[in-house]
Scaffold this motif. Sequence first.
Motif, PDB file in Angstrom:
ATOM      1  N   LEU A  52       0.828  -1.211   0.000  1.00  0.00           N
ATOM      2  CA  LEU A  52       0.000   0.000   0.000  1.00  0.00           C
ATOM      3  C   LEU A  52       0.861   1.260   0.000  1.00  0.00           C
ATOM      4  CD1 LEU A  52      -2.923  -0.855   2.425  1.00  0.00           C
ATOM      5  CD2 LEU A  52      -3.089  -0.326   0.002  1.00  0.00           C
ATOM      6  N   LYS A  53       1.894   1.260   0.812  1.00  0.00           N
ATOM      7  CA  LYS A  53       2.780   2.429   0.843  1.00  0.00           C
ATOM      8  C   LYS A  53       3.404   2.671  -0.525  1.00  0.00           C
ATOM      9  CE  LYS A  53       5.562   3.017   4.279  1.00  0.00           C
ATOM     10  NZ  LYS A  53       6.523   2.835   5.372  1.00  0.00           N
ATOM     11  N   LEU A  54       3.866   1.609  -1.160  1.00  0.00           N
ATOM     12  CA  LEU A  54       4.479   1.728  -2.480  1.00  0.00           C
ATOM     13  C   LEU A  54       3.460   2.171  -3.529  1.00  0.00           C
ATOM     14  CD1 LEU A  54       6.966   1.358  -4.287  1.00  0.00           C
ATOM     15  CD2 LEU A  54       6.304  -1.046  -4.542  1.00  0.00           C
ATOM     16  N   ALA A  55       2.254   1.602  -3.474  1.00  0.00           N
ATOM     17  CA  ALA A  55       1.211   1.965  -4.437  1.00  0.00           C
ATOM     18  C   ALA A  55       0.865   3.446  -4.329  1.00  0.00           C
ATOM     19  CB  ALA A  55      -0.039   1.110  -4.217  1.00  0.00           C
ATOM     20  N   ILE A  56       0.725   3.948  -3.110  1.00  0.00           N
ATOM     21  CA  ILE A  56       0.403   5.366  -2.919  1.00  0.00           C
ATOM     22  C   ILE A  56       1.513   6.231  -3.494  1.00  0.00           C
ATOM     23  CG2 ILE A  56       0.127   7.187  -1.182  1.00  0.00           C
ATOM     24  CD1 ILE A  56      -1.288   5.013   0.560  1.00  0.00           C
ATOM     25  N   GLU A  57       2.750   5.863  -3.217  1.00  0.00           N
ATOM     26  CA  GLU A  57       3.885   6.637  -3.728  1.00  0.00           C
ATOM     27  C   GLU A  57       3.901   6.658  -5.255  1.00  0.00           C
ATOM     28  OE1 GLU A  57       8.654   6.005  -4.067  1.00  0.00           O
ATOM     29  OE2 GLU A  57       7.724   5.447  -2.160  1.00  0.00           O
ATOM     30  N   GLU A  67      -6.985   9.156  -8.503  1.00  0.00           N
ATOM     31  CA  GLU A  67      -7.413   9.696  -7.214  1.00  0.00           C
ATOM     32  C   GLU A  67      -8.213   8.703  -6.377  1.00  0.00           C
ATOM     33  OE1 GLU A  67      -9.981  13.467  -5.765  1.00  0.00           O
ATOM     34  OE2 GLU A  67      -8.465  13.828  -7.295  1.00  0.00           O
ATOM     35  N   ARG A  68      -9.157   7.983  -6.961  1.00  0.00           N
ATOM     36  CA  ARG A  68      -9.981   7.028  -6.207  1.00  0.00           C
ATOM     37  C   ARG A  68      -9.118   5.885  -5.656  1.00  0.00           C
ATOM     38  NH1 ARG A  68     -13.593   5.222  -2.834  1.00  0.00           N
ATOM     39  NH2 ARG A  68     -14.586   3.292  -3.413  1.00  0.00           N
ATOM     40  N   THR A  69      -8.211   5.373  -6.472  1.00  0.00           N
ATOM     41  CA  THR A  69      -7.328   4.293  -6.031  1.00  0.00           C
ATOM     42  C   THR A  69      -6.433   4.764  -4.891  1.00  0.00           C
ATOM     43  OG1 THR A  69      -7.327   3.397  -8.267  1.00  0.00           O
ATOM     44  CG2 THR A  69      -5.582   2.639  -6.787  1.00  0.00           C
ATOM     45  N   ILE A  70      -5.900   5.953  -5.023  1.00  0.00           N
ATOM     46  CA  ILE A  70      -5.060   6.512  -3.966  1.00  0.00           C
ATOM     47  C   ILE A  70      -5.863   6.646  -2.686  1.00  0.00           C
ATOM     48  CG2 ILE A  70      -3.787   8.556  -3.203  1.00  0.00           C
ATOM     49  CD1 ILE A  70      -3.071   8.994  -6.205  1.00  0.00           C
ATOM     50  N   TRP A  71      -7.097   7.129  -2.789  1.00  0.00           N
ATOM     51  CA  TRP A  71      -7.939   7.327  -1.610  1.00  0.00           C
ATOM     52  C   TRP A  71      -8.181   6.000  -0.895  1.00  0.00           C
ATOM     53  CZ3 TRP A  71     -12.856   5.592  -0.239  1.00  0.00           C
ATOM     54  CH2 TRP A  71     -13.413   6.215   0.883  1.00  0.00           C
ATOM     55  N   VAL A  72      -8.501   4.953  -1.636  1.00  0.00           N
ATOM     56  CA  VAL A  72      -8.760   3.640  -1.040  1.00  0.00           C
ATOM     57  C   VAL A  72      -7.504   3.110  -0.350  1.00  0.00           C
ATOM     58  CG1 VAL A  72      -9.312   1.226  -1.571  1.00  0.00           C
ATOM     59  CG2 VAL A  72     -10.631   3.059  -2.628  1.00  0.00           C
ATOM     60  N   GLU A  75      -6.896   5.106   2.862  1.00  0.00           N
ATOM     61  CA  GLU A  75      -7.841   4.712   3.907  1.00  0.00           C
ATOM     62  C   GLU A  75      -7.389   3.413   4.577  1.00  0.00           C
ATOM     63  OE1 GLU A  75     -10.930   6.094   5.095  1.00  0.00           O
ATOM     64  OE2 GLU A  75     -10.045   7.854   4.161  1.00  0.00           O
ATOM     65  N   ALA A  76      -7.005   2.437   3.789  1.00  0.00           N
ATOM     66  CA  ALA A  76      -6.565   1.156   4.337  1.00  0.00           C
ATOM     67  C   ALA A  76      -5.288   1.318   5.160  1.00  0.00           C
ATOM     68  CB  ALA A  76      -6.338   0.150   3.210  1.00  0.00           C
ATOM     69  N   LEU A  77      -4.365   2.123   4.672  1.00  0.00           N
ATOM     70  CA  LEU A  77      -3.120   2.360   5.387  1.00  0.00           C
ATOM     71  C   LEU A  77      -3.375   3.104   6.692  1.00  0.00           C
ATOM     72  CD1 LEU A  77      -0.145   1.747   5.063  1.00  0.00           C
ATOM     73  CD2 LEU A  77       0.111   3.925   3.894  1.00  0.00           C
ATOM     74  N   ALA A  78      -4.254   4.086   6.667  1.00  0.00           N
ATOM     75  CA  ALA A  78      -4.597   4.825   7.890  1.00  0.00           C
ATOM     76  C   ALA A  78      -5.204   3.885   8.927  1.00  0.00           C
ATOM     77  CB  ALA A  78      -5.566   5.959   7.565  1.00  0.00           C
ATOM     78  N   LYS A  79      -6.048   2.980   8.478  1.00  0.00           N
ATOM     79  CA  LYS A  79      -6.655   2.015   9.392  1.00  0.00           C
ATOM     80  C   LYS A  79      -5.591   1.118  10.016  1.00  0.00           C
ATOM     81  CE  LYS A  79     -10.498  -1.220   9.700  1.00  0.00           C
ATOM     82  NZ  LYS A  79     -11.604  -1.865   8.960  1.00  0.00           N
ATOM     83  N   ALA A  80      -4.650   0.666   9.193  1.00  0.00           N
ATOM     84  CA  ALA A  80      -3.565  -0.183   9.692  1.00  0.00           C
ATOM     85  C   ALA A  80      -2.683   0.547  10.695  1.00  0.00           C
ATOM     86  CB  ALA A  80      -2.711  -0.675   8.527  1.00  0.00           C
ATOM     87  N   GLU A  81      -2.569   1.849  10.532  1.00  0.00           N
ATOM     88  CA  GLU A  81      -1.737   2.660  11.441  1.00  0.00           C
ATOM     89  C   GLU A  81      -2.526   3.201  12.627  1.00  0.00           C
ATOM     90  OE1 GLU A  81      -0.239   5.527   8.648  1.00  0.00           O
ATOM     91  OE2 GLU A  81       1.516   4.288   8.199  1.00  0.00           O
TER      92      GLU A  81
END
Length: 85
Positions: A52-57, A67-72, A75-81
Amino acid sequence: MNQYTKGEWKVVKTGSFKSAHWAVQTQNGIIAATSLTNAQLISAAPDMYEALKLAIEKLNNEGRAYERTIWVCEEALAKAEGKEK
């Protein structure tokens, strides 16, 4: 969660827990005892987190066309953190 146990997280069969016959083991020992399906998902968590971190970057480098893919992913990364938006 940005400080998780490094190294391999693997699924192991165990008879040491009353209601679970599968566990997730790290270099620090068993971290979860659960069903096989959940153990497989938990053991993949560090890899999914890094993906997820790599995909966002990578997506951010492409601009906001994704934008939609980045948002999803965010969201998942924020939940994990533990920082749910």
